[in-house]
Design an enzyme around this catalytic site. Structure first.
Site, short mmCIF file in Angstrom:
data_model
loop_
_atom_site.label_atom_id
_atom_site.label_comp_id
_atom_site.label_asym_id
_atom_site.label_seq_id
_atom_site.Cartn_x
_atom_site.Cartn_y
_atom_site.Cartn_z
N SER A 142 68.75 27.74 23.87
CA SER A 142 70.20 27.72 24.07
C SER A 142 70.85 28.28 22.83
O SER A 142 70.34 28.09 21.71
CB SER A 142 70.68 26.29 24.29
OG SER A 142 72.09 26.25 24.25
N TYR A 166 70.25 17.24 21.00
CA TYR A 166 69.97 18.39 21.88
C TYR A 166 69.99 19.72 21.13
O TYR A 166 69.04 20.51 21.22
CB TYR A 166 70.98 18.42 23.03
CG TYR A 166 70.80 19.59 23.97
CD1 TYR A 166 69.71 19.65 24.83
CD2 TYR A 166 71.71 20.64 23.98
CE1 TYR A 166 69.54 20.73 25.70
CE2 TYR A 166 71.55 21.72 24.83
CZ TYR A 166 70.47 21.77 25.69
OH TYR A 166 70.30 22.84 26.54
N1 LIG Z 1 72.99 24.35 31.87
C1 LIG Z 1 73.31 25.00 30.74
O1 LIG Z 1 74.50 25.33 30.49
C2 LIG Z 1 72.25 25.35 29.76
C3 LIG Z 1 72.65 26.04 28.60
C4 LIG Z 1 71.70 26.40 27.67
C5 LIG Z 1 70.36 26.09 27.91
N2 LIG Z 1 70.00 25.41 29.03
C6 LIG Z 1 68.57 25.13 29.21
O2 LIG Z 1 68.16 25.58 30.48
C7 LIG Z 1 67.05 24.77 30.94
C8 LIG Z 1 67.36 24.25 32.34
O3 LIG Z 1 68.48 23.41 32.29
P1 LIG Z 1 69.40 23.07 33.55
O4 LIG Z 1 70.79 23.29 33.12
O5 LIG Z 1 68.87 23.75 34.76
O6 LIG Z 1 69.17 21.48 33.62
P2 LIG Z 1 68.89 20.48 34.83
O7 LIG Z 1 69.56 20.93 36.07
O8 LIG Z 1 69.18 19.14 34.27
O9 LIG Z 1 67.33 20.63 35.05
C9 LIG Z 1 66.41 20.18 34.09
C10 LIG Z 1 65.04 20.18 34.71
O10 LIG Z 1 64.10 19.69 33.73
C11 LIG Z 1 63.33 18.69 34.36
N3 LIG Z 1 62.75 17.75 33.40
C12 LIG Z 1 63.38 16.98 32.48
N4 LIG Z 1 62.50 16.22 31.81
C13 LIG Z 1 61.27 16.54 32.34
C14 LIG Z 1 59.95 16.09 32.09
N5 LIG Z 1 59.68 15.15 31.16
N6 LIG Z 1 58.93 16.65 32.79
C15 LIG Z 1 59.18 17.58 33.72
N7 LIG Z 1 60.40 18.03 34.03
C16 LIG Z 1 61.44 17.49 33.34
C17 LIG Z 1 64.28 18.02 35.34
O11 LIG Z 1 63.56 17.26 36.28
P3 LIG Z 1 64.17 15.95 37.01
O12 LIG Z 1 64.95 16.44 38.19
O13 LIG Z 1 62.95 15.17 37.39
O14 LIG Z 1 65.03 15.24 36.00
C18 LIG Z 1 64.93 19.26 35.93
O15 LIG Z 1 64.08 19.85 36.88
C19 LIG Z 1 66.91 23.66 29.89
O16 LIG Z 1 65.90 24.04 28.97
C20 LIG Z 1 68.25 23.65 29.21
O17 LIG Z 1 68.17 23.12 27.89
C21 LIG Z 1 70.92 25.03 29.97
#
Ligand SMILES: NC(=O)c1ccc[n+]([C@@H]2O[C@H](COP(=O)([O-])OP(=O)(O)OC[C@H]3O[C@@H](n4cnc5c(N)ncnc54)[C@H](OP(=O)(O)O)[C@@H]3O)[C@@H](O)[C@H]2O)c1
Length: 243
Positions: A142, A166
């Site tokens: 990120s 984070y």
């Molecule tokens: N959204 C943003 O604006 C943003 C910005 C910058 C970077 N990111 C990065 O993009 C990536 C995806 O984020 P997202 O926004 O799509 O978040 P999200 O919708 O919360 O999805 C996160 C995923 O990670 C899984 N997860 C969490 N802990 C886990 C574990 N111990 N073992 C296996 N799976 C696990 C969750 O599974 P469960 O459903 O079981 O919880 C879910 O499938 C992350 O690395 C995040 O840091 C996101």
């Protein structure tokens, strides 16, 4: 060796990870849906298969050594190798994350998932990646982990609240990524970080301004780089993110 490329996306049951899996599937990859919850994983696999993606479920909790080892065994049995690993799973750790208020246990939990989880899964998968003719590793980072954007003239470009667990976990992940790049320098494994932008997902209570499909694009590109593509970079849609 089968022509079909094999990918594993961690945290692929929802959000950006789901769309990375969908996008790689549309490119013809057979995609392992790494997810820790059986029902959420099965539902995601079913939805992806309904859209024509060759998806299969991979039980995977990135905080668990045995789970990572079992996931590697499952992929070895199903495919014999891995062409693209997208380390996407992450947590924010919730609130409060002001440095003066944070519970140190939250920092440990976030690092365990966002950093050590990536190391654990990558190391479990490396033997399978080494069997691929063109292996790729993508770590979902990120721009909040960019020290350059957190400080100085560019600091206004970051989004989201102060987050002492984070944001530094992503800085840590970036640094870890560069250590893999150094170790793997004399291999054909391309290793890069991706920033998806500010995306509306569960992670931020759907406050993001981009769609998960938009957020998936850079990771899909990096997971499917041609031979000779970049390694050791940090990318977003607009180009290079400063470390
Ligand atoms: N959204 C943003 O604006 C943003 C910005 C910058 C970077 N990111 C990065 O993009 C990536 C995806 O984020 P997202 O926004 O799509 O978040 P999200 O919708 O919360 O999805 C996160 C995923 O990670 C899984 N997860 C969490 N802990 C886990 C574990 N111990 N073992 C296996 N799976 C696990 C969750 O599974 P469960 O459903 O079981 O919880 C879910 O499938 C992350 O690395 C995040 O840091 C996101």
């Amino acid at each position: 060796m089968s022509e079909t490329k094999i990918a594993l996306v961690t945290g692929a049951n929802k959000g950006i990870g789901y769309e990375i899996a969908a996008g790689l599937g549309a490119l013809g990859y057979r995609v392992g849906i790494g997810a820790r919850d059986d029902k959420r994983r099965d539902d995601a696999v079913a939805r992806l298969r309904d859209t024509g993606v060759d998806a299969f479920g991979v039980p995977l909790d990135v905080t668990d050594d045995h789970s990572a080892a079992a996931a590697a065994e499952l992929i070895a049995d199903r495919a014999g190798r891995l062409d693209a690993l997208v380390n996407n799973a992450a947590i924010t750790g919730g609130h409060p994350q002001q440095p003066s208020l944070v519970d140190p246990a939250v920092i440990r939990t976030v690092v365990e998932t966002n950093v050590i989880g990536v190391i654990r899964v990558t190391n479990a998968m490396l033997p399978l990646l080494r069997r691929s003719p063109s292996p790729r590793i993508v770590n979902m980072s990120s721009s909040v982990g960019s020290l350059a954007r957190q400080s100085g003239p560019g600091s206004g470009t970051t989004t989201g609240p102060v987050a002492v667990a984070y944001a530094p976990s992503k800085t840590f992940l970036n640094a870890v990524t560069l250590q893999y790049v150094r170790e793997l320098a004399d291999t054909n494994i391309l290793v890069n970080c991706a920033c998806p932008g500010y995306v509306a997902t569960d992670l931020n209570g759907f406050r993001g301004i981009r769609t998960p499909q938009e957020g998936a694009a850079t990771a899909i590109r990096l997971a499917s780089l041609p031979d000779g593509g970049p390694t050791g970079g940090f990318f977003e849609d607009a180009g290079v993110v400063p470390w």
